[in-house]
Design a protein around this motif. Structure first.
Motif, PDB file in Angstrom:
ATOM      1  N   UNK A 181       0.818  -1.131   0.068  1.00 39.19           N
ATOM      2  CA  UNK A 181      -0.027   0.205  -0.020  1.00 39.19           C
ATOM      3  C   UNK A 181       0.841   1.339   0.035  1.00 39.19           C
ATOM      4  N   UNK A 182       1.837   1.294   0.784  1.00 40.91           N
ATOM      5  CA  UNK A 182       2.857   2.455   0.956  1.00 40.91           C
ATOM      6  C   UNK A 182       3.257   2.552  -0.507  1.00 40.91           C
ATOM      7  N   UNK A 183       3.854   1.509  -1.217  1.00 41.00           N
ATOM      8  CA  UNK A 183       4.474   1.674  -2.534  1.00 41.00           C
ATOM      9  C   UNK A 183       3.412   2.089  -3.532  1.00 41.00           C
ATOM     10  N   UNK A 184       2.187   1.655  -3.229  1.00 45.58           N
ATOM     11  CA  UNK A 184       1.115   2.436  -4.460  1.00 45.58           C
ATOM     12  C   UNK A 184       1.095   3.712  -4.095  1.00 45.58           C
ATOM     13  N   UNK A 185       0.973   4.219  -2.902  1.00 48.80           N
ATOM     14  CA  UNK A 185       0.812   5.605  -2.530  1.00 48.80           C
ATOM     15  C   UNK A 185       2.190   6.359  -3.233  1.00 48.80           C
ATOM     16  N   UNK A 186       3.146   5.864  -2.886  1.00 49.59           N
ATOM     17  CA  UNK A 186       4.388   6.695  -3.310  1.00 49.59           C
ATOM     18  C   UNK A 186       4.126   6.994  -4.937  1.00 49.59           C
ATOM     19  N   UNK A 242       4.212  10.321  -7.139  1.00 46.10           N
ATOM     20  CA  UNK A 242       4.973  10.590  -8.028  1.00 46.10           C
ATOM     21  C   UNK A 242       4.033  11.215  -9.237  1.00 46.10           C
ATOM     22  N   UNK A 243       3.237  10.314  -9.522  1.00 47.75           N
ATOM     23  CA  UNK A 243       2.600  10.753 -10.520  1.00 47.75           C
ATOM     24  C   UNK A 243       1.828  11.952 -10.660  1.00 47.75           C
ATOM     25  N   UNK A 244       1.471  12.305  -9.235  1.00 47.82           N
ATOM     26  CA  UNK A 244       0.550  13.730  -9.058  1.00 47.82           C
ATOM     27  C   UNK A 244       1.764  14.850  -9.279  1.00 47.82           C
ATOM     28  N   UNK A 303      -2.079  -5.738  -7.480  1.00 49.10           N
ATOM     29  CA  UNK A 303      -2.472  -6.886  -7.335  1.00 49.10           C
ATOM     30  C   UNK A 303      -2.052  -7.823  -5.976  1.00 49.10           C
ATOM     31  N   UNK A 304      -0.920  -7.515  -5.623  1.00 45.85           N
ATOM     32  CA  UNK A 304      -0.409  -8.159  -4.373  1.00 45.85           C
ATOM     33  C   UNK A 304      -1.098  -7.698  -3.132  1.00 45.85           C
ATOM     34  N   UNK A 305      -1.612  -6.513  -2.990  1.00 43.54           N
ATOM     35  CA  UNK A 305      -2.241  -5.958  -1.904  1.00 43.54           C
ATOM     36  C   UNK A 305      -3.605  -6.512  -1.705  1.00 43.54           C
ATOM     37  N   UNK A 306      -4.356  -6.745  -3.065  1.00 40.28           N
ATOM     38  CA  UNK A 306      -5.399  -7.330  -3.171  1.00 40.28           C
ATOM     39  C   UNK A 306      -5.511  -8.683  -2.844  1.00 40.28           C
ATOM     40  N   UNK A 307      -4.463  -9.559  -3.221  1.00 38.51           N
ATOM     41  CA  UNK A 307      -4.579 -10.882  -2.966  1.00 38.51           C
ATOM     42  C   UNK A 307      -4.148 -11.102  -1.355  1.00 38.51           C
ATOM     43  N   UNK A 308      -3.212 -10.207  -1.020  1.00 36.07           N
ATOM     44  CA  UNK A 308      -2.950 -10.413   0.649  1.00 36.07           C
ATOM     45  C   UNK A 308      -4.325 -10.046   1.372  1.00 36.07           C
ATOM     46  N   UNK A 309      -5.123  -8.864   0.995  1.00 38.74           N
ATOM     47  CA  UNK A 309      -6.282  -8.686   1.806  1.00 38.74           C
ATOM     48  C   UNK A 309      -7.222  -9.714   1.578  1.00 38.74           C
ATOM     49  N   UNK A 368       2.898  -0.360 -10.088  1.00 36.14           N
ATOM     50  CA  UNK A 368       1.801  -0.278  -9.511  1.00 36.14           C
ATOM     51  C   UNK A 368       0.897  -1.097  -9.481  1.00 36.14           C
ATOM     52  N   UNK A 369       0.860  -1.857 -10.592  1.00 37.80           N
ATOM     53  CA  UNK A 369      -0.044  -3.014 -10.948  1.00 37.80           C
ATOM     54  C   UNK A 369       0.166  -4.112 -10.126  1.00 37.80           C
ATOM     55  N   UNK A 370       1.494  -4.330  -9.884  1.00 37.84           N
ATOM     56  CA  UNK A 370       2.130  -5.609  -9.186  1.00 37.84           C
ATOM     57  C   UNK A 370       1.729  -5.352  -7.904  1.00 37.84           C
ATOM     58  N   UNK A 371       1.848  -4.209  -7.106  1.00 41.31           N
ATOM     59  CA  UNK A 371       1.655  -4.023  -5.882  1.00 41.31           C
ATOM     60  C   UNK A 371       0.299  -3.931  -5.473  1.00 41.31           C
TER      61      UNK A 371
END
Length: 217
Positions: free
Chosen positions: A61-66, A70-72, A90-96, A85-88
């Motif tokens: 989640x922290x990596x997604x926010x970072x 950066x995009x903003x 997907x990873x966060x969704x699977x872990x959740x 972003x997609x990897x993190x």
């Protein structure tokens, strides 16, 4: 990591489905498996895995926010950031989903155990109620029989009292007859003694007369 998470997610989904839907003996097997996980060192291992996955989830989640920050700031996102972003994500969704299914499995197992205990208690209570009903019926039958038995016993007691009275009267008659017979025997004994005395006196008189006749001759 993602493949392992997919495997764990599918396994948890299968266990949750077996706990929710009874398919032959598979629910019992799933219950036994969860029981084994919850005994011994299982709870500590599960907690350790949950904490590790939670840390990885927070890191993703922290990596997604970072990446979004950066995009903003830059206004654009590089292809590498998009892949990350997609990897993190997907990873966060699977872990959740994995943690959520683990929680669902834990609650399902807990409530199924409670349901089994309640069913056992209900069956035991039903047996006790049936037993009490049978005892109540037997008591009612005994209460219905008891007046008849009491009347029967009263009749038998009345008959026994009559027999006792008859026996008493017969005993008194026998006593009277025995006393009369005893008196008669005593009278006969006295009469016999008198006859013996009279016999002895006559015998003496006879001897005297015989002696007188012999002297005269």
């Amino acid at each position: 990591m993602i493949q392992l998470l997919f495997l764990v997610l599918f396994a948890e989904g299968a266990v949750a489905l077996l706990l929710m839907v009874k398919v032959g003996p598979l629910r019992e097997l799933a219950m036994r498996g969860v029981d084994q996980v919850k005994t011994g060192k299982g709870p500590a291992t599960v907690k350790t895995l949950a904490c590790t996955l939670s840390v990885i989830l927070m890191s993703s989640v922290a990596s997604i926010l970072n990446i979004q920050n950066r995009r903003l700031k830059l206004g654009t996102v590089s292809p590498m950031d998009q892949v990350l972003w997609r990897t993190h994500l997907l990873e966060a969704s699977l872990i959740g989903y994995t943690l959520f299914l683990a929680f669902v499995i834990d609650r399902l197992h807990h409530y199924l155990r409670k349901l089994i205990t309640l069913r056992q208690t209900a069956s035991t209570s039903r047996e006790e109620v049936e037993k009490l009903q049978m005892e109540n019926r037997s008591l009612r039958e005994n209460e219905e029989k008891s007046p008849n038995e009491i009347k029967k016993l009263q009749r038998e007691i009345a008959k026994l009292n009559e027999n006792m009275k008859k026996l008493k009267s017969e005993t008194e008659e026998h006593k009277k007859k025995a006393s009369a017979a005893e008196a008669h025997v005593n009278a006969l004994q006295k009469q016999s003694e008198e006859l013996l005395l009279e016999y002895d006196r006559l015998l003496e008189d006879n001897q005297i007369l015989q002696a007188q006749i012999f002297n005269r001759g």
